[in-house]
Enzyme design. Sequence first.
Site, PDB file in Angstrom:
ATOM      1  N   CYS A  85       0.812  -1.083   0.078  1.00  0.00           N
ATOM      2  CA  CYS A  85      -0.052   0.151   0.125  1.00  0.00           C
ATOM      3  C   CYS A  85       0.799   1.226  -0.017  1.00  0.00           C
ATOM      4  O   CYS A  85       1.470   1.566  -0.891  1.00  0.00           O
ATOM      5  CB  CYS A  85      -0.960   0.132   1.163  1.00  0.00           C
ATOM      6  SG  CYS A  85      -2.403   1.097   0.919  1.00  0.00           S
ATOM      7  N   HIS A 194      -3.639  -5.490   1.293  1.00  0.00           N
ATOM      8  CA  HIS A 194      -3.124  -5.560   2.476  1.00  0.00           C
ATOM      9  C   HIS A 194      -2.853  -7.223   2.901  1.00  0.00           C
ATOM     10  O   HIS A 194      -3.797  -7.361   3.755  1.00  0.00           O
ATOM     11  CB  HIS A 194      -3.714  -4.863   3.620  1.00  0.00           C
ATOM     12  CG  HIS A 194      -3.407  -3.399   3.522  1.00  0.00           C
ATOM     13  ND1 HIS A 194      -2.355  -2.867   4.437  1.00  0.00           N
ATOM     14  CD2 HIS A 194      -3.932  -2.351   2.965  1.00  0.00           C
ATOM     15  CE1 HIS A 194      -2.444  -1.558   4.055  1.00  0.00           C
ATOM     16  NE2 HIS A 194      -3.288  -1.390   2.981  1.00  0.00           N
ATOM     17  N   GLU A 196      -1.066  -8.421   5.176  1.00  0.00           N
ATOM     18  CA  GLU A 196      -0.834  -8.710   6.644  1.00  0.00           C
ATOM     19  C   GLU A 196      -2.326  -8.430   7.277  1.00  0.00           C
ATOM     20  O   GLU A 196      -2.602  -8.847   8.631  1.00  0.00           O
ATOM     21  CB  GLU A 196       0.020  -7.515   7.283  1.00  0.00           C
ATOM     22  CG  GLU A 196      -0.818  -6.295   7.275  1.00  0.00           C
ATOM     23  CD  GLU A 196      -0.834  -5.374   5.809  1.00  0.00           C
ATOM     24  OE1 GLU A 196      -1.202  -4.243   6.010  1.00  0.00           O
ATOM     25  OE2 GLU A 196      -0.282  -5.901   5.033  1.00  0.00           O
TER      26      GLU A 196
END
Length: 217
Positions: A85, A194, A196
Amino acid sequence: MRVGVVVFPGTNCDMDTFHALKITGHDPVFLWHKDHDLQSVDMVILPGGFSYGDYLRAGSIAKFSPIMNEIIDFANKGGYVLGICNGFQILLEAGLLPGAMLPNVTNTFICKPVFIRVLNNQNIFLNRYLANQVIKIPIAHKEGRYYISEKGLEDLKENNQIVLKYEYENPNGSIDSIAGIINKKGNVMGMMPHPERAVEDILGSSDGINLFLSFLK
């Protein structure tokens, strides 16, 4: 692997990334943006957030941080670098990846799960996925519309550098539905979604965990 997670003023996904690395068996360390020491890491991750408040342009100030001189040198020598990002935006601003980021076609902040297709899994970042596998990972950005010239797009396709594409919808208007690219050497990758935030089922998807497990292979 020993993985450095860079922290800029405004970074907000550093702890999420650190956690994802820990649960997948890595040895993560934080790297402060003013430092010059990469602490002998095997890989650097530039996590998501709003470095320097996204003033001027997302990632445009962060590229001047002292740590970036070391990261650029590290990458040019073959070191592995991943930008997620805001990290992807910084890699573009720093010239480690081609192209640029524009505001979303809606000109609004978009935060929701999306589906992306893995086009190229022949790299250290995505080797735990199958080619053409569709995975569910969230996005959270306002400047995520990837853009590159016609010639640049041809080069990306010719060199198999488009590694991730949005599937079913193009949420931000990115050219050719691009969600992630890699450099020609295969050691620097940037992606807008994302991973994560998708490493445990309680988060709504665990499809992102294979990215962090790919480093182990």
